[in-house]
Design an enzyme around this catalytic site. Structure first.
Site, PDB file in Angstrom:
ATOM      1  N   LYS A  36       0.864  -1.182   0.000  1.00 54.52           N
ATOM      2  CA  LYS A  36       0.000   0.000   0.000  1.00 54.52           C
ATOM      3  C   LYS A  36       0.896   1.226   0.000  1.00 54.52           C
ATOM      4  CE  LYS A  36      -4.486   1.002   0.416  1.00 54.52           C
ATOM      5  NZ  LYS A  36      -5.666   0.315  -0.083  1.00 54.52           N
TER       6      LYS A  36
ATOM      7  N   GLY B  47     -19.551   8.031   5.053  1.00 50.99           N
ATOM      8  CA  GLY B  47     -18.718   8.224   3.858  1.00 50.99           C
ATOM      9  C   GLY B  47     -19.486   7.890   2.596  1.00 50.99           C
TER      10      GLY B  47
ATOM     11  N   GLY C 197     -18.441   8.242  -0.660  1.00 47.10           N
ATOM     12  CA  GLY C 197     -17.536   8.301  -1.806  1.00 47.10           C
ATOM     13  C   GLY C 197     -17.904   7.229  -2.817  1.00 47.10           C
TER      14      GLY C 197
ATOM     15  N   VAL D  48     -17.444   4.031  -3.004  1.00 47.55           N
ATOM     16  CA  VAL D  48     -18.052   2.799  -2.505  1.00 47.55           C
ATOM     17  C   VAL D  48     -19.336   3.107  -1.722  1.00 47.55           C
ATOM     18  CG1 VAL D  48     -17.698   0.720  -1.126  1.00 47.55           C
ATOM     19  CG2 VAL D  48     -15.773   1.715  -2.355  1.00 47.55           C
TER      20      VAL D  48
HETATM   21  P1  NAD Z   1     -13.619   7.943  -1.590  1.00 45.80           P
HETATM   22  O1  NAD Z   1     -12.458   8.829  -1.452  1.00 45.80           O
HETATM   23  O2  NAD Z   1     -14.304   7.864  -2.911  1.00 45.80           O
HETATM   24  O3  NAD Z   1     -14.714   8.307  -0.490  1.00 45.80           O
HETATM   25  C1  NAD Z   1     -14.436   8.508   0.858  1.00 45.80           C
HETATM   26  C2  NAD Z   1     -15.538   9.428   1.361  1.00 45.80           C
HETATM   27  O4  NAD Z   1     -15.455   9.485   2.782  1.00 45.80           O
HETATM   28  C3  NAD Z   1     -15.415  10.855   0.849  1.00 45.80           C
HETATM   29  O5  NAD Z   1     -16.666  11.273   0.331  1.00 45.80           O
HETATM   30  C4  NAD Z   1     -15.004  11.656   2.087  1.00 45.80           C
HETATM   31  O6  NAD Z   1     -15.503  12.979   2.077  1.00 45.80           O
HETATM   32  C5  NAD Z   1     -15.654  10.839   3.179  1.00 45.80           C
HETATM   33  N1  NAD Z   1     -15.052  11.004   4.502  1.00 45.80           N
HETATM   34  C6  NAD Z   1     -13.750  11.032   4.858  1.00 45.80           C
HETATM   35  N2  NAD Z   1     -13.617  11.170   6.189  1.00 45.80           N
HETATM   36  C7  NAD Z   1     -14.870  11.212   6.688  1.00 45.80           C
HETATM   37  C8  NAD Z   1     -15.423  11.333   7.983  1.00 45.80           C
HETATM   38  N3  NAD Z   1     -14.639  11.448   9.065  1.00 45.80           N
HETATM   39  N4  NAD Z   1     -16.772  11.332   8.123  1.00 45.80           N
HETATM   40  C9  NAD Z   1     -17.562  11.208   7.060  1.00 45.80           C
HETATM   41  N5  NAD Z   1     -17.126  11.102   5.802  1.00 45.80           N
HETATM   42  C10 NAD Z   1     -15.792  11.099   5.622  1.00 45.80           C
HETATM   43  O7  NAD Z   1     -13.141   6.479  -1.108  1.00 45.80           O
HETATM   44  P2  NAD Z   1     -13.739   5.062  -1.491  1.00 45.80           P
HETATM   45  O8  NAD Z   1     -13.011   4.534  -2.666  1.00 45.80           O
HETATM   46  O9  NAD Z   1     -15.240   5.123  -1.495  1.00 45.80           O
HETATM   47  O10 NAD Z   1     -13.255   4.199  -0.242  1.00 45.80           O
HETATM   48  C11 NAD Z   1     -13.924   4.278   1.023  1.00 45.80           C
HETATM   49  C12 NAD Z   1     -13.244   3.334   2.003  1.00 45.80           C
HETATM   50  O11 NAD Z   1     -13.282   2.003   1.486  1.00 45.80           O
HETATM   51  C13 NAD Z   1     -11.758   3.637   2.269  1.00 45.80           C
HETATM   52  O12 NAD Z   1     -11.435   3.291   3.602  1.00 45.80           O
HETATM   53  C14 NAD Z   1     -11.036   2.694   1.323  1.00 45.80           C
HETATM   54  O13 NAD Z   1      -9.728   2.393   1.750  1.00 45.80           O
HETATM   55  C15 NAD Z   1     -11.958   1.491   1.407  1.00 45.80           C
HETATM   56  N6  NAD Z   1     -11.855   0.616   0.238  1.00 45.80           N
HETATM   57  C16 NAD Z   1     -12.128   1.091  -0.996  1.00 45.80           C
HETATM   58  C17 NAD Z   1     -12.021   0.243  -2.098  1.00 45.80           C
HETATM   59  C18 NAD Z   1     -12.369   0.709  -3.480  1.00 45.80           C
HETATM   60  O14 NAD Z   1     -12.471  -0.145  -4.384  1.00 45.80           O
HETATM   61  N7  NAD Z   1     -12.582   1.983  -3.703  1.00 45.80           N
HETATM   62  C19 NAD Z   1     -11.599  -1.073  -1.911  1.00 45.80           C
HETATM   63  C20 NAD Z   1     -11.358  -1.534  -0.617  1.00 45.80           C
HETATM   64  C21 NAD Z   1     -11.472  -0.675   0.455  1.00 45.80           C
END
Ligand code: NAD
Length: 347
Positions: free
Chosen positions: A79, A177, A179, A181
């Protein structure tokens, strides 16, 4: 900079890349390459300290080892963390400097998207460095929909284990969150009649969720204490701690965020409160399963991905049942399973 690494697993390699002129400070952490090259996304996030960034990279790369091992993938755990605000500090020059760093690692680390790193960024890097996955340029594209699908089927497996039914109609879910996912998950919950409470730092996203999913919007830690059946963390990690676990009303925690437990003891704290926890690196493996399909003989074929993502539900069911049988926490069982797989391969 001094970072206290007491209590951490031994990692094979940790690299620091710094190019102040182009705004890059990056940490690449390679936990193991026993099962294969170390794969894991690059997180772009303005951690408050260098130490916090290193610890994040170490924990995330270890989680990637466990994730790929349990998903049956021929991959190790890696990572990267770039210390920057992706909204204001991410520039082409910074990404170019990062691509140079990836080049020096000579294929030991394969990167992909994570928080702060978009599909467009992955495409940008892929033109400049080897071993960038999850791109649109001959790659498998955005992993998030697969992560969301795996999390969804995993969450239903948790609900089934707890209540005997996985019908989401009327089930109250809190999503932290919105985002890539979290938003996809909300679409799936809403389509099956779940009642949503949401939060995000970005007010545009919460306003949109209120309009599209009739979601109740809360702020900060109010999402933890929301009166719901399921808490789905989909932001950053460490939200399950000695401070927050007593506040939870949900009886299931199942979400996509990595490193949800602040410490290993927090798994036991959840059990003591009667809360079923779906280990994060098991439930959120859909994305890495999709990315790994790029490496298959004959190239990427989405038809091979869908059944593997669906199997996350069976894996979680087996973990829940083993945890019940052995009187252990679900995360202890998952970690033991992952370590057994890595150790067998090492021997
Ligand atoms: P992203 O950046 O698209 O979304 C993250 C969201 O969380 C953002 O909208 C941000 O504003 C919000 N956020 C951050 N801190 C916050 C808080 N304290 N309170 C509320 N909202 C908050 O990320 P993503 O790709 O959707 O990933 C989300 C999580 O899932 C992460 O921990 C990531 O490591 C994990 N993950 C993602 C994937 C993937 O395929 N994208 C795979 C495995 C794990």
């Amino acid at each position: 900079d001094v970072v206290n690494l007491d209590g951490f697993d031994k990692h094979e390699q940790v690299w620091l890349g710094r190019d102040t002129a182009r705004g890059l400070t990056a940490i690449v952490s390679i936990h193991t390459t026993v099962l294969g090259p170390a794969l894991g996304g690059t997180r772009i996030w303005p951690h408050k300290s260098f130490e916090a960034s290193v610890i994040d990279a170490l924990r995330l790369s270890r989680g990637m080892t466990f994730k790929s091992a349990i998903a049956g993938l021929p991959l190790g755990g890696g990572k990267a963390v770039i210390i920057a605000d992706a909204k204001t500090e991410k520039t082409p020059a910074m990404l170019e400097a990062y691509a140079e760093m990836l080049n020096t690692l000579q294929g030991q680390y394969i990167t992909a998207e994570d928080v702060g790193m978009t599909l467009a960024d992955a495409d940008f890097l892929a033109g400049r460095a080897p071993n960038v996955s999850g791109t649109t340029k001959g790659g498998s594209g955005n992993p998030s929909p697969f992560t969301a699908e795996g999390t969804f089927v995993g969450l239903k497996a948790a609900l089934r284990h707890r209540t005997g039914s996985d019908d989401l109609a009327g089930i109250r879910v809190a999503v932290q969150g919105l985002g890539s996912v979290g938003w996809s998950l909300c679409q799936k919950f809403h389509a099956e009649g779940a009642v949503l409470t949401v939060c995000d730092l970005d007010a545009i996203r919460t306003t949109r969720a209120a309009a599209q999913f009739a979601a109740t919007v809360v702020e900060g830690n109010a999402i933890i204490s929301a009166d719901v059946d399921i808490f789905a963390p989909c932001a950053l990690g460490g939200m399950l701690s000695t401070d927050t676990i007593p506040l939870l009303k949900a009886k299931i925690v199942a979400g996509a965020a990595n490193n949800q437990l602040a410490t290993a003891e927090d798994g036991q704290r959840l059990v003591e409160r009667g809360i079923l926890y779906a280990p994060d690196y098991v439930i959120n493996a859909g994305g890495v399963i999709n990315v790994a399909a790029e490496m298959a003989d004959g190239g990427y074929d989405v038809a091979t991905v869908t059944p593997r993502v669906a199997r996350i539900a069976d894996t979680l069911k087996a973990i829940f049942e083993r945890a019940d049988r052995e009187g252990r926490t679900t995360d202890a069982v998952a970690e033991a399973m992952a370590r057994e797989i890595v150790e067998a391969a090492r021997k």
